[in-house]
Design a protein around this motif. Structure first.
Motif, short mmCIF file in Angstrom:
data_model
loop_
_atom_site.label_atom_id
_atom_site.label_comp_id
_atom_site.label_asym_id
_atom_site.label_seq_id
_atom_site.Cartn_x
_atom_site.Cartn_y
_atom_site.Cartn_z
N SER A 116 37.88 51.37 46.77
CA SER A 116 39.17 51.54 47.46
C SER A 116 40.31 50.97 46.62
N TYR A 117 40.08 49.78 46.07
CA TYR A 117 41.12 49.12 45.28
C TYR A 117 41.41 49.92 44.01
N ILE A 118 40.34 50.33 43.32
CA ILE A 118 40.53 51.08 42.08
C ILE A 118 41.26 52.39 42.37
N ALA A 119 40.88 53.05 43.47
CA ALA A 119 41.54 54.32 43.83
C ALA A 119 43.03 54.12 44.08
N GLU A 120 43.39 53.01 44.73
CA GLU A 120 44.79 52.75 45.06
C GLU A 120 45.64 52.49 43.82
N TYR A 121 45.03 51.81 42.83
CA TYR A 121 45.81 51.43 41.63
C TYR A 121 45.34 52.14 40.36
N ILE A 122 44.64 53.24 40.54
CA ILE A 122 44.02 53.93 39.41
C ILE A 122 44.99 54.25 38.26
N GLU A 123 46.22 54.57 38.59
CA GLU A 123 47.19 54.95 37.55
C GLU A 123 47.58 53.79 36.65
N TYR A 124 47.48 52.57 37.19
CA TYR A 124 48.03 51.41 36.48
C TYR A 124 46.99 50.47 35.87
N ILE A 125 45.74 50.61 36.26
CA ILE A 125 44.70 49.65 35.81
C ILE A 125 44.49 49.74 34.31
N GLN A 126 44.51 48.58 33.67
CA GLN A 126 44.28 48.52 32.23
C GLN A 126 42.89 47.99 31.90
N GLU A 127 42.47 46.92 32.64
CA GLU A 127 41.17 46.30 32.31
C GLU A 127 40.42 45.90 33.58
N ILE A 128 39.13 46.23 33.58
CA ILE A 128 38.22 45.79 34.64
C ILE A 128 37.17 44.91 33.97
N ARG A 129 37.18 43.63 34.32
CA ARG A 129 36.18 42.70 33.78
C ARG A 129 35.12 42.44 34.85
N VAL A 130 33.87 42.56 34.48
CA VAL A 130 32.77 42.31 35.41
C VAL A 130 32.31 40.87 35.24
N GLU A 131 32.49 40.07 36.28
CA GLU A 131 32.07 38.67 36.25
C GLU A 131 30.66 38.60 36.85
N VAL A 132 29.74 37.95 36.11
CA VAL A 132 28.35 37.93 36.54
C VAL A 132 27.86 36.50 36.82
N LEU A 133 26.73 36.45 37.51
CA LEU A 133 26.07 35.17 37.79
C LEU A 133 24.66 35.21 37.20
N THR A 134 24.18 34.06 36.72
CA THR A 134 22.76 33.96 36.35
C THR A 134 21.96 33.88 37.65
N ILE A 135 20.65 34.03 37.55
CA ILE A 135 19.83 33.98 38.76
C ILE A 135 19.98 32.63 39.48
N LYS A 136 20.10 31.54 38.70
CA LYS A 136 20.26 30.22 39.30
C LYS A 136 21.61 30.12 40.02
N GLU A 137 22.65 30.65 39.40
CA GLU A 137 23.98 30.65 40.03
C GLU A 137 23.98 31.54 41.27
N PHE A 138 23.27 32.68 41.19
CA PHE A 138 23.17 33.61 42.31
C PHE A 138 22.51 32.93 43.51
N LEU A 139 21.38 32.25 43.26
CA LEU A 139 20.69 31.55 44.34
C LEU A 139 21.55 30.43 44.90
N ASN A 140 22.25 29.73 44.02
CA ASN A 140 23.12 28.65 44.47
C ASN A 140 24.21 29.18 45.40
N GLU A 141 24.77 30.35 45.06
CA GLU A 141 25.80 30.97 45.91
C GLU A 141 25.24 31.29 47.29
N ILE A 142 24.04 31.89 47.30
CA ILE A 142 23.41 32.28 48.56
C ILE A 142 23.13 31.06 49.44
N PHE A 143 22.51 30.04 48.84
CA PHE A 143 22.15 28.85 49.62
C PHE A 143 23.39 28.09 50.08
N SER A 144 24.42 28.06 49.24
CA SER A 144 25.67 27.38 49.63
C SER A 144 26.32 28.08 50.81
#
Length: 202
Positions: A53-81
């Motif tokens: 939805s966001y990309i569709a709304e601003y599709i004309e203007y977007i310059q960069e999309i950065r994908v932020e990732v988590l390691t498995i340990k960080e992923f589990l920490n997020e879930i448990f937190s």
């Protein structure tokens, strides 16, 4: 616009037809790795959901999309937190909810019960999600045990809801579900202390 993921860059045209291509490229790059999608950084704006939805709304203007990732340990920490935060908020409300069913339930009481059911289903889903992972806490058997017990009590609770039996509902919440939630909270706290990092500690 440029997609940056795990150190690789991909170019896409700023057209609506590119949205599926971008999202598919993200899935393709993360599939089979030990990384999990955390959020997207689109021209500096953090986005945790509704990417298309966001990309569709601003599709004309977007310059960069950065994908932020988590390691498995960080992923589990997020879930448990997230689970710990939910239980810390929910437990005091469960006590109030029980008293309302013992005394005189209202429409609002039944709405709060629905929220509790959704929360408990989310907790069970969290356990199922982690159960699919290679890395699990040492106390994982306890989680499986509590999840099985919770499933049984949710079934019993369903019977009370169908019959609109306020006393049965209150008894199940007070004597079965509340202790299970307390035990689960203790396990989660123990897990975070052992393998995770608690955020916002001052």
């Amino acid at each position: 616009m440029q997609l940056n993921i795990l150190g690789s860059n991909y170019e896409f045209t700023n057209e609506l037809s590119s949205i599926d291509l971008v999202l598919n490229k993200i899935v393709e790059n993360l599939d089979g790795t030990d990384f999990y999608l955390s959020h997207l950084l689109i021209d500096g704006v953090e986005l945790f959901s509704d990417f298309d939805s966001y990309i569709a709304e601003y599709i004309e203007y977007i310059q960069e999309i950065r994908v932020e990732v988590l390691t498995i340990k960080e992923f589990l920490n997020e879930i448990f937190s997230s689970a710990e935060e939910y239980l810390l908020r929910a437990l005091p409300e469960v006590e109030i909810l029980t008293n309302e069913f013992y005394q005189n339930s209202s429409g609002h009481t039944w709405e709060k019960l629905q929220l509790l059911l959704e929360g408990l289903q989310w907790l069970n889903q969290m356990i199922l999600t982690v159960d699919q992972e290679k890395l699990k806490p040492d106390n994982w058997n306890q989680y499986i045990e509590y999840s099985a017990k919770l499933a049984v009590e949710l079934k019993n609770l369903e019977e009370g809801i169908i019959n609109q039996d306020n006393i049965l509902i209150a008894d199940i919440i007070q004597y079965e579900i509340n202790p299970l939630m307390c035990n689960l909270k203790d396990e989660i706290t123990s897990t975070i202390d052992a393998i995770g990092v608690r955020k916002n500690i001052t």
